[in-house]
Motif scaffolding. Structure first.
Motif, PDB file in Angstrom:
ATOM      1  N   HIS A  11     -41.127  26.977  35.976  1.00  0.00           N
ATOM      2  CA  HIS A  11     -39.749  26.489  35.999  1.00  0.00           C
ATOM      3  C   HIS A  11     -39.603  25.167  36.740  1.00  0.00           C
ATOM      4  CE1 HIS A  11     -38.195  30.834  35.322  1.00  0.00           C
ATOM      5  NE2 HIS A  11     -38.383  30.213  34.176  1.00  0.00           N
ATOM      6  N   ILE A 109     -32.001  15.268  27.352  1.00  0.00           N
ATOM      7  CA  ILE A 109     -32.214  15.649  28.742  1.00  0.00           C
ATOM      8  C   ILE A 109     -32.985  14.504  29.387  1.00  0.00           C
ATOM      9  CG2 ILE A 109     -34.365  16.925  28.295  1.00  0.00           C
ATOM     10  CD1 ILE A 109     -33.210  19.025  30.390  1.00  0.00           C
ATOM     11  N   ALA A 113     -36.068  15.776  34.496  1.00  0.00           N
ATOM     12  CA  ALA A 113     -35.585  17.158  34.533  1.00  0.00           C
ATOM     13  C   ALA A 113     -36.763  18.135  34.597  1.00  0.00           C
ATOM     14  CB  ALA A 113     -34.732  17.457  33.311  1.00  0.00           C
ATOM     15  N   THR A 114     -36.449  19.364  34.982  1.00  0.00           N
ATOM     16  CA  THR A 114     -37.465  20.418  35.066  1.00  0.00           C
ATOM     17  C   THR A 114     -37.426  21.310  33.833  1.00  0.00           C
ATOM     18  OG1 THR A 114     -35.965  21.979  36.141  1.00  0.00           O
ATOM     19  CG2 THR A 114     -37.242  20.507  37.593  1.00  0.00           C
ATOM     20  N   GLU A 117     -34.305  23.441  33.843  1.00  0.00           N
ATOM     21  CA  GLU A 117     -33.114  22.735  33.349  1.00  0.00           C
ATOM     22  C   GLU A 117     -33.134  22.635  31.828  1.00  0.00           C
ATOM     23  OE1 GLU A 117     -32.029  19.620  36.881  1.00  0.00           O
ATOM     24  OE2 GLU A 117     -33.998  19.390  35.931  1.00  0.00           O
ATOM     25  N   LYS A 121     -30.377  24.390  29.217  1.00  0.00           N
ATOM     26  CA  LYS A 121     -29.661  23.587  28.215  1.00  0.00           C
ATOM     27  C   LYS A 121     -29.934  24.117  26.802  1.00  0.00           C
ATOM     28  CE  LYS A 121     -28.142  18.961  27.501  1.00  0.00           C
ATOM     29  NZ  LYS A 121     -28.155  17.600  28.035  1.00  0.00           N
TER      30      LYS A 121
END
Length: 164
Positions: A11, A109, A113-114, A117, A121
């Motif tokens: 994550h 995105i 971002a990870t 995330e 989304k």
């Protein structure tokens, strides 16, 4: 490494660390003819449409399923209230270039971002792929398939075992 630790690490991964190389992604320029788009979509589920190769400014995307609208005659899109915008996406309705049929509202995105995330989304918008951008510039993509592959790689490397 146990599953919980593996998922926590998964994550927290940055998208830039797991994205495919831009050269390997399905990308066409806005002025590409429809036959070029169809050739890409024979083997891919989507294609990104960019303004030009220099700027890589994201214009939109075309999904495999969208080809149905391209192939149907304009009359097949008519409804009681008139003609829909899909009529204009038909080859017989005048669509000739990638930008004519591209969905302009691509889900994006940011590149920093990870994975978490991206997953949030994807779930929120019920999609399997996101354009990874730096401002308006397409720099990569992340898909559910890429995420699954990365998780499996992480589990193999870390030696985690799934124990229900």
């Amino acid at each position: 490494m146990d599953i919980e630790a593996a998922l926590e690490r998964f994550h927290s991964l940055k998208l830039t660390d797991i994205m495919p190389r831009l050269e390997s992604m399905p990308v066409v320029t806005a002025d590409a003819d429809l036959l070029s788009v169809l050739k890409v979509l024979r083997t891919r589920h989507h294609v990104w449409v960019v303004k030009d190769r220099d700027s890589m400014e994201l214009v939109g995307f075309i999904r495999y399923i969208d080809v149905i609208d391209v192939l149907l005659p304009p009359g097949a899109h008519k409804f009681k209230l008139g003609i829909t915008s899909k009529t204009m996406k038909s080859m017989l309705g005048g669509a000739a270039r990638a930008e004519d049929i591209a969905e302009r509202h691509a889900l994006t995105i940011e590149e920093n971002a990870t994975v978490l995330e991206a997953l949030v989304k994807m779930r929120k918008y019920r999609t399997q792929v996101l354009a990874v951008v730096e401002g308006k510039k397409l720099v990569g993509e992340v898909s559910l398939r890429i995420l699954i592959d990365e998780l499996l790689r992480l589990l193999r490397v870390g030696g985690a075992q799934w124990k229900p």
